[in-house]
Design a protein around this motif. Structure first.
Motif, short mmCIF file in Angstrom:
data_model
loop_
_atom_site.label_atom_id
_atom_site.label_comp_id
_atom_site.label_asym_id
_atom_site.label_seq_id
_atom_site.Cartn_x
_atom_site.Cartn_y
_atom_site.Cartn_z
N SER A 40 7.24 2.88 -2.59
CA SER A 40 8.18 3.18 -1.51
C SER A 40 7.64 2.75 -0.15
O SER A 40 8.39 2.32 0.73
CB SER A 40 8.52 4.68 -1.49
OG SER A 40 7.36 5.46 -1.29
N ALA A 41 6.32 2.86 0.04
CA ALA A 41 5.72 2.49 1.33
C ALA A 41 5.84 1.00 1.59
O ALA A 41 6.23 0.58 2.68
CB ALA A 41 4.26 2.92 1.37
N ASN A 61 -3.73 4.38 13.64
CA ASN A 61 -3.93 2.94 13.79
C ASN A 61 -3.38 2.21 12.57
O ASN A 61 -2.98 2.84 11.57
CB ASN A 61 -5.41 2.61 14.00
CG ASN A 61 -6.30 3.23 12.93
OD1 ASN A 61 -6.10 3.01 11.74
ND2 ASN A 61 -7.28 4.02 13.37
N PHE A 62 -3.38 0.88 12.64
CA PHE A 62 -2.83 0.08 11.55
C PHE A 62 -3.75 0.05 10.33
O PHE A 62 -3.29 -0.22 9.22
CB PHE A 62 -2.54 -1.35 12.04
CG PHE A 62 -1.19 -1.49 12.68
CD1 PHE A 62 -0.07 -1.86 11.93
CD2 PHE A 62 -1.02 -1.22 14.03
CE1 PHE A 62 1.17 -1.97 12.52
CE2 PHE A 62 0.23 -1.34 14.62
CZ PHE A 62 1.33 -1.72 13.87
N SER A 63 -5.03 0.34 10.51
CA SER A 63 -5.94 0.41 9.37
C SER A 63 -5.56 1.57 8.45
O SER A 63 -5.53 1.42 7.22
CB SER A 63 -7.39 0.57 9.86
OG SER A 63 -7.83 -0.59 10.53
N GLU A 64 -5.25 2.71 9.05
CA GLU A 64 -4.81 3.86 8.26
C GLU A 64 -3.49 3.54 7.54
O GLU A 64 -3.31 3.90 6.37
CB GLU A 64 -4.62 5.08 9.16
CG GLU A 64 -5.91 5.68 9.67
CD GLU A 64 -5.67 6.96 10.46
OE1 GLU A 64 -4.49 7.40 10.55
OE2 GLU A 64 -6.64 7.52 10.98
N TYR A 65 -2.61 2.86 8.24
CA TYR A 65 -1.32 2.50 7.65
C TYR A 65 -1.51 1.54 6.46
O TYR A 65 -0.88 1.70 5.41
CB TYR A 65 -0.43 1.85 8.71
CG TYR A 65 0.89 1.33 8.18
CD1 TYR A 65 1.85 2.18 7.66
CD2 TYR A 65 1.17 -0.04 8.21
CE1 TYR A 65 3.06 1.70 7.17
CE2 TYR A 65 2.38 -0.54 7.74
CZ TYR A 65 3.31 0.34 7.22
OH TYR A 65 4.50 -0.14 6.73
N PHE A 66 -2.40 0.57 6.62
CA PHE A 66 -2.64 -0.40 5.55
C PHE A 66 -3.24 0.28 4.32
O PHE A 66 -2.87 -0.02 3.18
CB PHE A 66 -3.56 -1.51 6.06
CG PHE A 66 -3.74 -2.63 5.08
CD1 PHE A 66 -2.65 -3.24 4.46
CD2 PHE A 66 -5.01 -3.09 4.75
CE1 PHE A 66 -2.82 -4.28 3.55
CE2 PHE A 66 -5.19 -4.14 3.85
CZ PHE A 66 -4.09 -4.73 3.25
N GLU A 67 -4.14 1.23 4.54
CA GLU A 67 -4.72 1.99 3.42
C GLU A 67 -3.64 2.78 2.69
O GLU A 67 -3.65 2.90 1.46
CB GLU A 67 -5.82 2.93 3.92
CG GLU A 67 -7.08 2.23 4.40
CD GLU A 67 -7.72 1.38 3.31
OE1 GLU A 67 -7.77 1.83 2.15
OE2 GLU A 67 -8.14 0.24 3.61
N TYR A 68 -2.70 3.30 3.46
CA TYR A 68 -1.57 4.04 2.90
C TYR A 68 -0.70 3.12 2.03
O TYR A 68 -0.29 3.50 0.92
CB TYR A 68 -0.76 4.63 4.05
CG TYR A 68 0.65 5.08 3.73
CD1 TYR A 68 0.88 6.19 2.92
CD2 TYR A 68 1.75 4.43 4.29
CE1 TYR A 68 2.18 6.62 2.65
CE2 TYR A 68 3.04 4.85 4.03
CZ TYR A 68 3.25 5.94 3.20
OH TYR A 68 4.52 6.36 2.95
N ILE A 69 -0.47 1.90 2.49
CA ILE A 69 0.30 0.91 1.72
C ILE A 69 -0.39 0.63 0.39
O ILE A 69 0.24 0.62 -0.68
CB ILE A 69 0.45 -0.40 2.52
CG1 ILE A 69 1.32 -0.20 3.76
CG2 ILE A 69 1.02 -1.52 1.64
CD1 ILE A 69 2.77 0.05 3.50
N ALA A 76 -2.57 2.47 -1.22
CA ALA A 76 -2.75 3.64 -2.08
C ALA A 76 -1.46 4.16 -2.69
O ALA A 76 -1.49 4.89 -3.69
CB ALA A 76 -3.42 4.76 -1.27
N ASP A 77 -0.33 3.79 -2.12
CA ASP A 77 0.96 4.33 -2.59
C ASP A 77 1.40 3.65 -3.89
O ASP A 77 1.83 2.50 -3.88
CB ASP A 77 2.03 4.14 -1.51
CG ASP A 77 3.39 4.65 -1.96
OD1 ASP A 77 3.42 5.70 -2.63
OD2 ASP A 77 4.40 3.99 -1.68
#
Length: 271
Positions: A62-63, A47-55, A57-58
């Motif tokens: 690069s993300a 989901n986009f929540s996981e993606y936003f957390e990835y953004i 945390a990186d």
């Protein structure tokens, strides 16, 4: 397709606006979903929540760079809003030619996209100064937040359809045809443009000297009024007295509040 919820969109849009100035209206929700879909699938996010957390945390950056490359719109072409270039050549350059000290001419293409604008400026400068060119520093600074378009710009390679919008003598003088599909700009012009990644939302601009001309066209249409006003104020502070600001024809400044003097549509001058 992985759908984005209203809450997820609001969080992502707020982050993008706070850090990059781009205001994503609700009607852009489907566009954002489509453009970022590959990023989610390739990285295995549910989901986009996981993606936003990835953004968030990186730490490498690069993300977020990949995300910006996906969501920014970079439509431009050679000689876009050509009356600007005509005015630059016929009015601005003669003024600067006679007033700039130490032959140090400073021009900034802010939000340069794939490079057509700064290269056009470099060609006009080469034409205008002619044999005097060697005694002047006329290099154009060109910046954008998208590394994808900057890579295209640095290559200097464009489709022949794009090059076809240039005046005939410019095509003959400054481009070399590579094949039936593409042409490359001569090194003489490529070396006159300095490309770099830069976020216009930086609190402080890092430039040591002020500019004589700033082109920032069709960039502020993506900003809200507060962001636009703050950016225009920074442009004013980083222009030499008498310097020019070119914006897009779909953009305007509030003449009641801006410190700039109105010259003509989409063209302003520092008092």
């Amino acid at each position: 397709m992985i759908r984005i919820t209203d809450n997820e969109f609001d969080k992502l849009a707020s982050y993008i606006q706070a850090n990059y100035g781009i205001f994503l209206k609700k009607e852009k929700q489907a566009l954002v979903t489509g453009r970022l879909q590959a990023e989610l699938v390739q990285n295995g996010f549910k989901n986009f929540s996981e993606y936003f957390e990835y953004i968030l945390a990186d730490t490498s950056g690069s993300a977020v760079t990949a995300m910006i490359n996906k969501i920014t719109t970079n439509h431009t072409f050679f000689m876009r809003e050509s009356e600007h270039f005509d005015f630059f050549q016929s009015e601005v350059l003669p003024f600067l030619h006679s007033t700039v000290r130490n032959n140090d001419l400073r021009i900034w293409s802010a939000g340069c996209s794939s490079g057509e604008e700064p290269y056009t400026l470099a060609m006009i400068l080469d034409e205008y100064f002619g044999n005097e060119k060697g005694t002047w520093d006329t290099k154009v600074l060109a910046t954008d937040i998208s590394t994808k378009v900057l890579d295209t710009a640095k290559s200097g390679i464009y489709s022949n359809d794009k090059v076809g919008t240039m005046p005939t003598h410019f095509r003959a003088k400054y481009f070399r045809r590579m094949d039936e599909k593409s042409s490359v700009i001569h090194d003489k012009i490529r070396n006159e443009v300095i490309f770099g990644k830069f976020n216009l939302m930086e609190e402080r601009f890092p430039f040591k000297k002020k500019f004589h001309v700033i082109f920032c066209r069709n960039v502020m249409i993506y900003f809200d009024e507060k962001t636009k006003t703050e950016l225009v104020n920074k442009f004013y502070d980083f222009l030499e007295p008498g310097g020019y600001l070119f914006i897009g024809h779909s953009e305007s400044l509030n003449r009641e509040t801006t410190r700039f003097s109105y010259v003509k549509p989409a063209l302003y001058r520092k008092k």
